[in-house]
Design a protein around this motif. Structure first.
Motif, short mmCIF file in Angstrom:
data_model
loop_
_atom_site.label_atom_id
_atom_site.label_comp_id
_atom_site.label_asym_id
_atom_site.label_seq_id
_atom_site.Cartn_x
_atom_site.Cartn_y
_atom_site.Cartn_z
N GLY A 81 0.80 -1.22 0.00
CA GLY A 81 0.00 0.00 0.00
C GLY A 81 0.82 1.26 0.00
O GLY A 81 0.34 2.32 0.38
N GLY A 82 2.07 1.19 -0.45
CA GLY A 82 2.91 2.37 -0.47
C GLY A 82 3.77 2.45 -1.71
O GLY A 82 3.94 1.46 -2.43
N LEU A 83 4.30 3.63 -1.97
CA LEU A 83 5.16 3.85 -3.13
C LEU A 83 6.16 4.93 -2.75
O LEU A 83 5.79 5.92 -2.10
N ARG A 84 7.42 4.73 -3.13
CA ARG A 84 8.47 5.72 -2.86
C ARG A 84 9.14 6.08 -4.18
O ARG A 84 9.35 5.23 -5.03
N PHE A 85 9.51 7.37 -4.30
CA PHE A 85 10.21 7.81 -5.50
C PHE A 85 11.02 9.05 -5.21
O PHE A 85 10.78 9.75 -4.23
N THR A 86 12.00 9.29 -6.07
CA THR A 86 12.75 10.54 -6.00
C THR A 86 12.30 11.43 -7.15
O THR A 86 11.91 10.96 -8.21
N ALA A 87 12.39 12.72 -6.89
CA ALA A 87 12.01 13.71 -7.89
C ALA A 87 12.96 14.89 -7.76
O ALA A 87 13.56 15.11 -6.71
N ARG A 88 13.10 15.62 -8.85
CA ARG A 88 13.94 16.82 -8.86
C ARG A 88 13.05 18.02 -9.10
O ARG A 88 12.15 17.98 -9.95
#
Length: 142
Positions: A105-112
């Motif tokens: 039930g989760g999601l992780r990501f990097t963004a600029r």
């Protein structure tokens, strides 16, 4: 103690960039995309909503996509203000990489950030009994 052969191999791998972890400042991965799961689709739409810079769009998206528990905790305008503040501080975000370990039930990501090129790590969590309703999100600078 490392042998000369192990040291030479490590030097080659580091030079080639194979052994170095992906980190801010490096070129982005060639095709960072959200997964095609319900969580991935909502998280992609959430990021697009922030990137719109339109507080009305943010209000509508959040009203339709936040869990009952999230809305019981705060009214939708509180969340919309947070999302709008993210946009005004960053100019929006470019997805850079989906990270492992989001858990069920989760999601992780990097963004600029589009303004300044700063890096952030996002995590989203979805309500267990409400399908693809967004229960929480967090952002931290990396």
């Amino acid at each position: 103690m490392l042998s000369a052969r192990a040291i030479a191999l490590a030097a080659i791998l580091l030079t080639a960039g194979i052994a170095a972890p992906y980190a801010p400042g490096q070129d982005p991965p060639p095709s960072a995309e959200f997964p095609t799961t319900p969580e991935g689709r909502v998280t992609r739409a959430f990021l697009e909503t922030i990137n719109s810079g339109d507080k009305g769009v943010m209000m509508a998206f959040l009203a339709a996509n936040l869990s009952k528990a999230a809305l019981d905790e705060n009214p939708v305008d509180v969340y919309a203000n947070m999302a709008f503040r993210l946009y005004t501080q960053s100019g929006g975000f470019d997805l850079m990489r989906i990270l492992p370990g989001g858990g069920p039930g989760g999601l992780r990501f990097t963004a600029r950030t589009k303004r300044g090129g700063h890096w952030a790590q996002f995590s989203t969590r979805f309500a267990g009994g409400e399908g693809d309703k967004l229960d929480d999100w967090r952002v931290r600078r990396i």
